[in-house]
Design a protein around this motif. Structure first.
Motif, short mmCIF file in Angstrom:
data_model
loop_
_atom_site.label_atom_id
_atom_site.label_comp_id
_atom_site.label_asym_id
_atom_site.label_seq_id
_atom_site.Cartn_x
_atom_site.Cartn_y
_atom_site.Cartn_z
N PRO A 65 76.46 84.09 77.68
CA PRO A 65 75.44 83.91 76.65
C PRO A 65 74.04 84.21 77.19
O PRO A 65 73.72 83.85 78.32
CB PRO A 65 75.59 82.45 76.26
CG PRO A 65 76.98 82.09 76.60
CD PRO A 65 77.32 82.89 77.82
N ALA A 66 73.24 84.86 76.36
CA ALA A 66 71.84 85.16 76.68
C ALA A 66 71.68 86.08 77.90
O ALA A 66 70.61 86.14 78.49
CB ALA A 66 71.03 83.89 76.86
N GLU A 67 72.76 86.75 78.28
CA GLU A 67 72.66 87.74 79.35
C GLU A 67 73.22 89.07 78.87
O GLU A 67 73.93 89.13 77.85
CB GLU A 67 73.45 87.29 80.59
CG GLU A 67 72.85 86.06 81.26
CD GLU A 67 73.61 85.71 82.53
OE1 GLU A 67 73.36 84.60 83.07
OE2 GLU A 67 74.45 86.50 82.99
N GLY A 68 72.93 90.12 79.60
CA GLY A 68 73.51 91.41 79.26
C GLY A 68 74.92 91.54 79.80
O GLY A 68 75.34 90.79 80.68
N PRO A 69 75.71 92.49 79.27
CA PRO A 69 77.05 92.73 79.82
C PRO A 69 76.96 93.16 81.28
O PRO A 69 76.05 93.92 81.65
CB PRO A 69 77.58 93.87 78.95
CG PRO A 69 76.72 93.88 77.72
CD PRO A 69 75.39 93.39 78.14
N GLY A 80 67.28 94.33 58.16
CA GLY A 80 68.48 94.83 58.83
C GLY A 80 68.27 95.19 60.30
O GLY A 80 69.22 95.49 61.01
N ASP A 81 67.02 95.17 60.74
CA ASP A 81 66.74 95.46 62.15
C ASP A 81 66.99 94.23 63.02
O ASP A 81 66.97 94.34 64.25
CB ASP A 81 65.29 95.92 62.33
CG ASP A 81 65.00 97.21 61.59
OD1 ASP A 81 63.83 97.43 61.21
OD2 ASP A 81 65.94 98.00 61.38
N SER A 82 67.21 93.08 62.40
CA SER A 82 67.49 91.86 63.17
C SER A 82 68.77 92.06 63.97
O SER A 82 69.82 92.37 63.41
CB SER A 82 67.66 90.66 62.24
OG SER A 82 66.45 90.35 61.60
N ALA A 83 68.68 91.91 65.27
CA ALA A 83 69.81 92.18 66.17
C ALA A 83 69.37 91.87 67.58
O ALA A 83 68.21 91.50 67.82
CB ALA A 83 70.22 93.66 66.08
N VAL A 84 70.31 92.03 68.52
CA VAL A 84 69.95 91.97 69.93
C VAL A 84 69.94 93.41 70.45
O VAL A 84 70.91 94.15 70.25
CB VAL A 84 70.93 91.12 70.75
CG1 VAL A 84 70.47 91.04 72.20
CG2 VAL A 84 71.05 89.72 70.15
N TYR A 85 68.86 93.81 71.08
CA TYR A 85 68.71 95.16 71.61
C TYR A 85 68.85 95.10 73.13
O TYR A 85 68.15 94.35 73.79
CB TYR A 85 67.37 95.75 71.20
CG TYR A 85 67.28 95.99 69.71
CD1 TYR A 85 66.93 94.96 68.84
CD2 TYR A 85 67.61 97.23 69.17
CE1 TYR A 85 66.89 95.16 67.47
CE2 TYR A 85 67.56 97.44 67.80
CZ TYR A 85 67.21 96.40 66.96
OH TYR A 85 67.18 96.60 65.60
N PHE A 117 73.12 96.69 82.46
CA PHE A 117 72.41 96.24 81.27
C PHE A 117 71.33 95.22 81.59
O PHE A 117 71.46 94.42 82.52
CB PHE A 117 73.40 95.61 80.28
CG PHE A 117 74.25 96.60 79.57
CD1 PHE A 117 75.36 97.16 80.17
CD2 PHE A 117 73.93 96.98 78.27
CE1 PHE A 117 76.14 98.09 79.50
CE2 PHE A 117 74.71 97.90 77.59
CZ PHE A 117 75.82 98.46 78.20
N GLY A 118 70.28 95.25 80.77
CA GLY A 118 69.30 94.17 80.79
C GLY A 118 69.86 92.98 80.01
O GLY A 118 70.98 93.05 79.47
N ASP A 119 69.08 91.91 79.94
CA ASP A 119 69.56 90.69 79.31
C ASP A 119 69.36 90.66 77.79
O ASP A 119 69.70 89.68 77.14
CB ASP A 119 68.88 89.47 79.93
CG ASP A 119 69.47 89.14 81.30
OD1 ASP A 119 68.82 88.42 82.07
OD2 ASP A 119 70.59 89.62 81.60
N GLY A 120 68.79 91.72 77.25
CA GLY A 120 68.69 91.80 75.80
C GLY A 120 67.38 91.25 75.25
O GLY A 120 66.73 90.40 75.87
N THR A 121 66.99 91.77 74.10
CA THR A 121 65.85 91.27 73.34
C THR A 121 66.36 90.89 71.96
O THR A 121 66.89 91.75 71.24
CB THR A 121 64.75 92.33 73.21
OG1 THR A 121 64.23 92.64 74.50
CG2 THR A 121 63.63 91.85 72.30
#
Lengths: 114, 116
Positions: B40-44, A84-89, A105-109
């Motif tokens: 896509p593939a970027e942050g807000p 359940g931890d699968s996600a974008v952080y 915001f950063g671009d996510g992990t």
């Protein structure tokens, strides 16, 4: 010149492992955040830190431990990973906690648990 | 309990026309509202915001309207351009309860597609 950068961008690992995500901001902001975007696309706050002090902890399991060595960094360590931890952080920062200045915001992990 | 709702998951608009994205909220303690755009593939990335004491804020092609009595806000983009194709998130700032901290609460987003 990236304002909020987080690494890694992708993380694939097995259930039960421990992993960390790093975040750094070069905006001189006082407040940093971690958000989780799940499969239903809800973007929910997990933690916020203001000047290295924990301000918000949104009933996140204690397997998640944020660490802020200085106000430019907020890392997220996750123990005993579950499916359940699968996600974008997403990591984010803002000038101050109560300010109406927008969060950056950063671009996510993207974390995938096998 | 979803306190910020974007009921349209997707919207397609012809290039040059007006795009209208809607957002509803339930918590009267929200005092500041923002729109974010996400590729896509970027942050807000922050687009435009409005304080609860105003009913309109305009920035170039983007205008946000707030109807406090209806607890509704909308984002107007005119004229729409192909580069506007993205997911748009509505967010509200404020305390969820009397004892909570201020935080941003996001909607689930609307995917806008601009048709050339």
């Amino acid at each position: 010149d990236t304002a909020v950068s987080q690494t890694p961008k992708y993380l694939v690992t097995q259930m039960g492992n421990d992993k960390s995500i790093k975040c750094e901001q070069n905006l001189g902001h006082d407040t940093m955040y971690w958000y989780k975007q799940d499969s239903k696309k809800f973007l929910k706050i997990m933690f916020s830190y203001n000047n290295k002090e924990l301000i918000i902890n949104e009933t996140v399991p204690n397997r998640f431990s944020p660490k802020s060595p200085d106000k430019a960094h907020l890392n997220l360590h996750i123990n005993s990973l579950e499916l359940g931890d699968s996600a974008v952080y997403f990591c984010a920062s803002s000038q101050a906690l109560s300010s109406n200045q927008p969060q950056h915001f950063g671009d996510g992990t993207r974390l995938s648990i096998l | 309990d979803q306190q910020v709702k974007q009921n349209s998951p997707s919207l397609s608009v012809q290039e040059g026309r007006i795009s209208i994205l809607n957002c509803d909220y339930t918590n009267s303690m929200f005092d500041y509202f923002l729109w974010y755009k996400k590729y896509p593939a970027e942050g807000p990335t922050f687009l435009i915001s409005i304080s609860s004491i105003k009913d309109k804020n305009e920035d170039g092609r983007f205008t946000v309207f707030l109807n406090k009595s209806a607890k509704h806000l909308s984002l107007h983009i005119v004229p729409s351009q192909p580069g506007d194709s993205a997911v748009y998130f509505c967010a509200a700032k404020g305390r969820i309860s009397n004892f909570g901290n201020e935080k941003l609460t996001f909607g689930t987003g609307t995917r806008l597609t601009i048709i050339p």
